[in-house]
Design a protein around this motif. Structure first.
Motif, short mmCIF file in Angstrom:
data_model
loop_
_atom_site.label_atom_id
_atom_site.label_comp_id
_atom_site.label_asym_id
_atom_site.label_seq_id
_atom_site.Cartn_x
_atom_site.Cartn_y
_atom_site.Cartn_z
N GLU A 32 0.60 -1.12 0.14
CA GLU A 32 -0.05 0.15 -0.09
C GLU A 32 0.79 1.36 -0.08
OE1 GLU A 32 -2.55 -0.50 3.48
OE2 GLU A 32 -3.94 -1.79 2.34
N GLU A 33 1.90 1.18 0.61
CA GLU A 33 2.77 2.48 0.90
C GLU A 33 3.91 2.78 -0.12
OE1 GLU A 33 3.73 3.48 5.13
OE2 GLU A 33 2.03 2.56 5.63
N SER A 34 4.44 1.62 -0.70
CA SER A 34 5.61 1.61 -1.58
C SER A 34 5.20 2.64 -3.03
CB SER A 34 5.85 0.40 -2.33
OG SER A 34 6.63 -0.48 -1.12
N PRO A 35 4.22 2.46 -3.60
CA PRO A 35 3.91 3.34 -4.60
C PRO A 35 3.79 4.92 -4.24
CG PRO A 35 2.23 1.61 -4.67
CD PRO A 35 3.05 1.58 -3.45
N THR A 36 3.70 5.33 -3.05
CA THR A 36 3.62 6.83 -2.74
C THR A 36 4.79 7.29 -2.47
OG1 THR A 36 3.56 6.37 -0.46
CG2 THR A 36 1.43 6.45 -1.35
N GLY A 37 5.98 6.55 -2.50
CA GLY A 37 7.40 6.79 -2.24
C GLY A 37 7.50 7.46 -0.76
N GLU A 38 6.49 7.63 0.13
CA GLU A 38 7.05 8.03 1.35
C GLU A 38 7.56 7.10 2.11
OE1 GLU A 38 4.04 9.90 4.93
OE2 GLU A 38 3.38 9.93 3.01
N ASN A 39 7.47 5.85 2.19
CA ASN A 39 8.31 4.89 2.94
C ASN A 39 8.85 3.86 1.80
OD1 ASN A 39 7.46 5.78 5.71
ND2 ASN A 39 5.56 4.99 5.29
N SER A 48 9.49 -5.71 -6.37
CA SER A 48 10.27 -5.78 -7.68
C SER A 48 11.49 -5.04 -7.77
CB SER A 48 9.20 -5.52 -8.91
OG SER A 48 8.81 -4.15 -8.61
N GLY A 49 11.73 -4.11 -6.60
CA GLY A 49 13.23 -3.42 -6.80
C GLY A 49 13.28 -2.36 -7.76
N GLU A 50 12.34 -1.68 -8.01
CA GLU A 50 12.02 -0.61 -9.27
C GLU A 50 13.04 0.52 -8.98
OE1 GLU A 50 7.97 -0.12 -9.42
OE2 GLU A 50 7.68 -1.99 -10.62
N HIS A 51 13.44 0.81 -7.88
CA HIS A 51 14.15 2.06 -7.37
C HIS A 51 13.46 3.36 -7.93
CE1 HIS A 51 17.65 0.09 -5.76
NE2 HIS A 51 17.15 -1.01 -6.31
#
Length: 83
Positions: A32-39, A48-51
């Protein structure tokens, strides 16, 4: 005088607090939080380690304004070993 059990008690307390903090990071929260870039809970930001970060504070217009903020001269003859 410090009780000789004090370091052990401190270590146990630190370990217990670490487990409590880690227990809050679930797969659901990461997704849930990875796409926001906040955490960034994972290396690379996502499973998937997209960086990739969706943050917009640094962009094409202001990237040229970035510069070196600080350095640290480490007292090691061979530098830092990494794997």
């Amino acid at each position: 005088m410090v009780n000789r059990n004090t370091p052990i008690a401190v270590g146990v307390a630190w370990f217990a607090l670490s487990l409590v903090a880690l227990a809050d990071v679930t797969n659901k929260r990461i997704l849930e939080e990875s796409p926001t870039g906040e955490n960034w809970f994972l290396k690379g930001g996502t499973f998937s380690g997209e960086h990739y970060s969706a943050l917009t504070q640094i962009n094409e217009k202001n990237i040229s304004d970035l510069g070196l903020e600080w350095t640290a001269d480490l007292p090691m003859q061979d530098g830092i070993a990494t794997t």
